[in-house]
Enzyme design. Structure first.
Site, PDB file in Angstrom:
ATOM      1  N   ASP A 137      40.789  45.872  35.084  1.00  0.00           N
ATOM      2  CA  ASP A 137      40.393  44.514  35.478  1.00  0.00           C
ATOM      3  C   ASP A 137      40.553  44.238  36.970  1.00  0.00           C
ATOM      4  O   ASP A 137      39.859  43.400  37.528  1.00  0.00           O
ATOM      5  CB  ASP A 137      41.159  43.463  34.664  1.00  0.00           C
ATOM      6  CG  ASP A 137      42.658  43.484  34.910  1.00  0.00           C
ATOM      7  OD1 ASP A 137      43.175  44.453  35.499  1.00  0.00           O
ATOM      8  OD2 ASP A 137      43.338  42.525  34.477  1.00  0.00           O
ATOM      9  N   ASN A 138      41.490  44.903  37.617  1.00  0.00           N
ATOM     10  CA  ASN A 138      41.665  44.751  39.069  1.00  0.00           C
ATOM     11  C   ASN A 138      42.655  45.793  39.543  1.00  0.00           C
ATOM     12  O   ASN A 138      43.207  46.560  38.737  1.00  0.00           O
ATOM     13  CB  ASN A 138      42.152  43.338  39.453  1.00  0.00           C
ATOM     14  CG  ASN A 138      43.296  42.821  38.642  1.00  0.00           C
ATOM     15  OD1 ASN A 138      43.173  41.837  37.903  1.00  0.00           O
ATOM     16  ND2 ASN A 138      44.448  43.476  38.748  1.00  0.00           N
TER      17      ASN A 138
ATOM     18  N   HIS B 249      42.811  36.193  27.753  1.00  0.00           N
ATOM     19  CA  HIS B 249      42.966  35.462  29.025  1.00  0.00           C
ATOM     20  C   HIS B 249      41.730  34.659  29.414  1.00  0.00           C
ATOM     21  O   HIS B 249      41.485  34.394  30.594  1.00  0.00           O
ATOM     22  CB  HIS B 249      43.351  36.418  30.157  1.00  0.00           C
ATOM     23  CG  HIS B 249      44.415  35.848  31.045  1.00  0.00           C
ATOM     24  ND1 HIS B 249      44.930  36.522  32.133  1.00  0.00           N
ATOM     25  CD2 HIS B 249      45.083  34.667  31.001  1.00  0.00           C
ATOM     26  CE1 HIS B 249      45.855  35.778  32.730  1.00  0.00           C
ATOM     27  NE2 HIS B 249      45.964  34.653  32.059  1.00  0.00           N
TER      28      HIS B 249
ATOM     29  N   ASP C 226      44.955  46.825  32.460  1.00  0.00           N
ATOM     30  CA  ASP C 226      45.426  45.622  33.143  1.00  0.00           C
ATOM     31  C   ASP C 226      46.231  46.008  34.386  1.00  0.00           C
ATOM     32  O   ASP C 226      47.264  46.675  34.279  1.00  0.00           O
ATOM     33  CB  ASP C 226      46.298  44.809  32.179  1.00  0.00           C
ATOM     34  CG  ASP C 226      46.513  43.376  32.629  1.00  0.00           C
ATOM     35  OD1 ASP C 226      46.105  43.043  33.751  1.00  0.00           O
ATOM     36  OD2 ASP C 226      47.077  42.585  31.857  1.00  0.00           O
TER      37      ASP C 226
ATOM     38  N   LYS D   8      44.424  41.855  25.235  1.00  0.00           N
ATOM     39  CA  LYS D   8      44.587  40.643  26.040  1.00  0.00           C
ATOM     40  C   LYS D   8      43.253  39.945  26.287  1.00  0.00           C
ATOM     41  O   LYS D   8      42.306  40.556  26.772  1.00  0.00           O
ATOM     42  CB  LYS D   8      45.241  41.018  27.372  1.00  0.00           C
ATOM     43  CG  LYS D   8      45.258  39.920  28.415  1.00  0.00           C
ATOM     44  CD  LYS D   8      45.889  40.432  29.699  1.00  0.00           C
ATOM     45  CE  LYS D   8      45.713  39.451  30.848  1.00  0.00           C
ATOM     46  NZ  LYS D   8      46.341  39.926  32.093  1.00  0.00           N
TER      47      LYS D   8
ATOM     48  N   HIS E 284      50.380  46.022  33.122  1.00  0.00           N
ATOM     49  CA  HIS E 284      50.870  44.747  33.638  1.00  0.00           C
ATOM     50  C   HIS E 284      52.392  44.653  33.512  1.00  0.00           C
ATOM     51  O   HIS E 284      52.981  45.125  32.546  1.00  0.00           O
ATOM     52  CB  HIS E 284      50.215  43.598  32.872  1.00  0.00           C
ATOM     53  CG  HIS E 284      50.332  42.263  33.526  1.00  0.00           C
ATOM     54  ND1 HIS E 284      51.522  41.582  33.615  1.00  0.00           N
ATOM     55  CD2 HIS E 284      49.394  41.470  34.125  1.00  0.00           C
ATOM     56  CE1 HIS E 284      51.323  40.430  34.233  1.00  0.00           C
ATOM     57  NE2 HIS E 284      50.042  40.332  34.551  1.00  0.00           N
TER      58      HIS E 284
ATOM     59  N   CYS F  11      43.075  38.637  37.037  1.00  0.00           N
ATOM     60  CA  CYS F  11      42.843  38.958  35.618  1.00  0.00           C
ATOM     61  C   CYS F  11      41.740  38.127  34.976  1.00  0.00           C
ATOM     62  O   CYS F  11      40.771  38.659  34.435  1.00  0.00           O
ATOM     63  CB  CYS F  11      44.135  38.765  34.829  1.00  0.00           C
ATOM     64  SG  CYS F  11      45.454  39.918  35.250  1.00  0.00           S
TER      65      CYS F  11
ATOM     66  N   SER G 182      48.754  36.268  29.339  1.00  0.00           N
ATOM     67  CA  SER G 182      49.158  37.414  30.137  1.00  0.00           C
ATOM     68  C   SER G 182      50.513  37.976  29.711  1.00  0.00           C
ATOM     69  O   SER G 182      51.358  37.263  29.160  1.00  0.00           O
ATOM     70  CB  SER G 182      49.215  37.008  31.612  1.00  0.00           C
ATOM     71  OG  SER G 182      49.458  38.122  32.435  1.00  0.00           O
TER      72      SER G 182
END
Length: 479
Positions: A284-285, A132, A35, A130, A232, A77, A155
């Site tokens: 994820d990013n 989301h 994350d 997670k 995160h 996300c 999150s």
């Protein structure tokens, strides 16, 4: 015993043996999904020791598999998780933005997830982490193809809520760690607060390993989806790693991530299934870059991730948001130590894994992902993907085509001003990884080469309208 009964028993036995043989031929799949973990964090991408902690286990994984330097995702996300689960642009599923309200969101039942596809192919499916992609009845992971789930619906920033002034009187529901099995209503395990924030990824790893043990014992192929809460905000390593690096909590957390990946790898070795297990590590990013002055928490909890040579962080259209670390290992199937800069997108994993696992890709909807199995197995040098559409939320920010980027809109960060251009900006990513030198002139030919994919995409949205955000179930696209 009658002859017909004997024949029936023989037939059933043969079918059973055939099914078992087929199951053994299907590879197990482990998908680790970090994350907000930037391209430049692991050692295999130039991070590791330059970020304060070596990553020997991640580097070993890369040396034993294929490393992609141009693996792309969506820049938030929820959209990224939607894309990897469905093989479709998140705009199509109605999940193009991170939800901020308390209403219904996530995947409608009509969408088919990677877990549903693999479950139909005979896999045991477990998710630990997670989600989301929905937090209301009918939209939890175990409603979307997973046999088991333990984790959080939303999150990790929500773990700080109970510690913030005014929250107790806000009327906003507190986030809980939850668990469930297919067909049952998820149960609340405990509040997700700052005391559990450093501990949760340890529990996710433990549960994932127990799930693998159970499936190997049952002689059933497994799919483990492990979307960790790290890295995160807030950044809080497990007590076993706190202070271990000597270089602060971020480096401690990097050591933790590396160690957990090493444990997962050691577990499949111990179980004797490593040679028939696809192990994927990605994110994820790109990184978040929070200003510690904007939070009531301590400065140690602020995260300033690394995108390596690329510009930008999450919630931008720059490469730093789009490109994330990626390694895939499959012994004796994928050549060890390979590296490629071919463009691959998270959406491509759905049809790729379907191909190697014996799953079926839905025919009744647009699937934007491309089967990359021949590319990853070394049967072809090209990925088959020249580019993709760059979204930031529901807005098209640009188009990526080969080593070029067209930007129609830009913003430098999640909370910065958005700029819309009269003429698209053009960047050559080979010579300008920071995307700062607009070379539209004399390279207007790039726009002519890149824009047809955008035109095709826009037409497809008109022909097959996206699922409206927050659409209720049951959802039928024909209506």
């Amino acid at each position: 015993m009658k002859q017909s009964t004997v024949i029936t028993l023989v037939f059933c036995t043969l079918v059973s043996l055939s099914s078992t043989a087929f199951a053994k031929g299907q590879p197990n799949i482990i998908l680790v999904f970090m994350d907000n973990f930037g391209w430049g964090e692991p050692g295999f991408n130039g991070g590791g020791i330059t970020r304060g902690a070596a990553t020997p286990q991640l580097d070993k994984l890369a040396n034993e598999g294929l490393r992609l330097t141009n693996f792309n995702v969506e820049v938030q996300c929820t959209p990224s998780r939607s894309a990897i689960m469905t093989g479709r642009y998140a705009i199509r599923s109605g999940n193009a933005t991170v939800p901020l309200g308390e209403g219904v969101y996530g995947l409608v039942q009509w969408e088919e997830t990677m877990a549903e596809m693999l479950s139909k192919a005979g896999y045991a499916t477990g998710m630990f982490g997670k989600w989301h992609l929905g937090r209301t009845k009918g939209r939890f992971p175990t409603d979307q193809g997973f046999d088991e789930w333990y984790g959080i619906p939303n999150s990790t920033d929500e773990s700080a809520y109970a510690s913030l002034q005014g929250f107790a009187e806000s009327g906003v529901a507190e986030t809980y760690v939850m668990e469930s099995t297919k067909g049952k209503t998820p149960k609340k395990v405990r509040p997700y607060r700052l005391d559990y924030r450093p501990l949760i990824d340890r529990e996710l790893t433990n549960r994932a390993m127990r799930f693998m043990e159970k499936q190997v014992k049952a002689d059933k192929p497994f799919f483990v989806y492990l979307p960790y809460t790290a890295t995160h905000f807030p950044t809080r390593p497990h007590p076993d790693f706190a202070g271990k690096s000597g270089n602060g909590p971020w480096a401690d957390l990097l050591m933790q991530i590396d160690a957990y990946v090493g444990e997962l790898s050691a577990k499949i070795n111990k179980l004797g299934v490593a040679d028939n297990t696809i192990f994927i590590f990605t994110a994820d990013n790109g990184p978040e870059a929070l200003d510690s002055g904007n939070t009531n928490l301590t400065v140690e909890t602020a995260t300033h991730g690394s995108a390596g040579p690329w510009r930008g962080s999450l919630f931008t259209g720059f490469e730093g948001a789009l490109r994330v670390p990626f390694v895939i290992r499959w012994p004796d199937k994928i050549t060890a130590g390979g590296t490629s800069d071919e463009i691959v997108h998270a959406m491509d994993l759905f049809p790729t894994l379907a191909k190697v696992a014996g799953g079926k890709v839905p025919k009744d909807r647009i699937i934007d992902g491309i089967d990359m199995s021949d590319f990853m197995l070394g049967k072809q040098k090209k990925s088959g993907r020249d580019g993709f559409i760059v979204y930031m939320g529901k807005e098209i920010f640009g188009v990526k085509w080969k080593n070029w980027k067209l930007h129609f809109k830009e913003q430098d960060g999640w909370n910065s001003k958005k700029i819309t251009y009269t003429m698209p900006r053009v960047y050559n990513l080979y010579t300008d990884p920071q995307e700062s030198d607009n070379v539209l002139f004399p390279n207007t030919w790039v726009a002519k080469a890149a824009l047809p994919q955008l035109q095709e995409h826009v037409l497809s949205l008109k022909k097959n309208p996206p699922v409206p955000s927050g659409a209720p179930d049951p959802y039928n696209p024909s209506k």
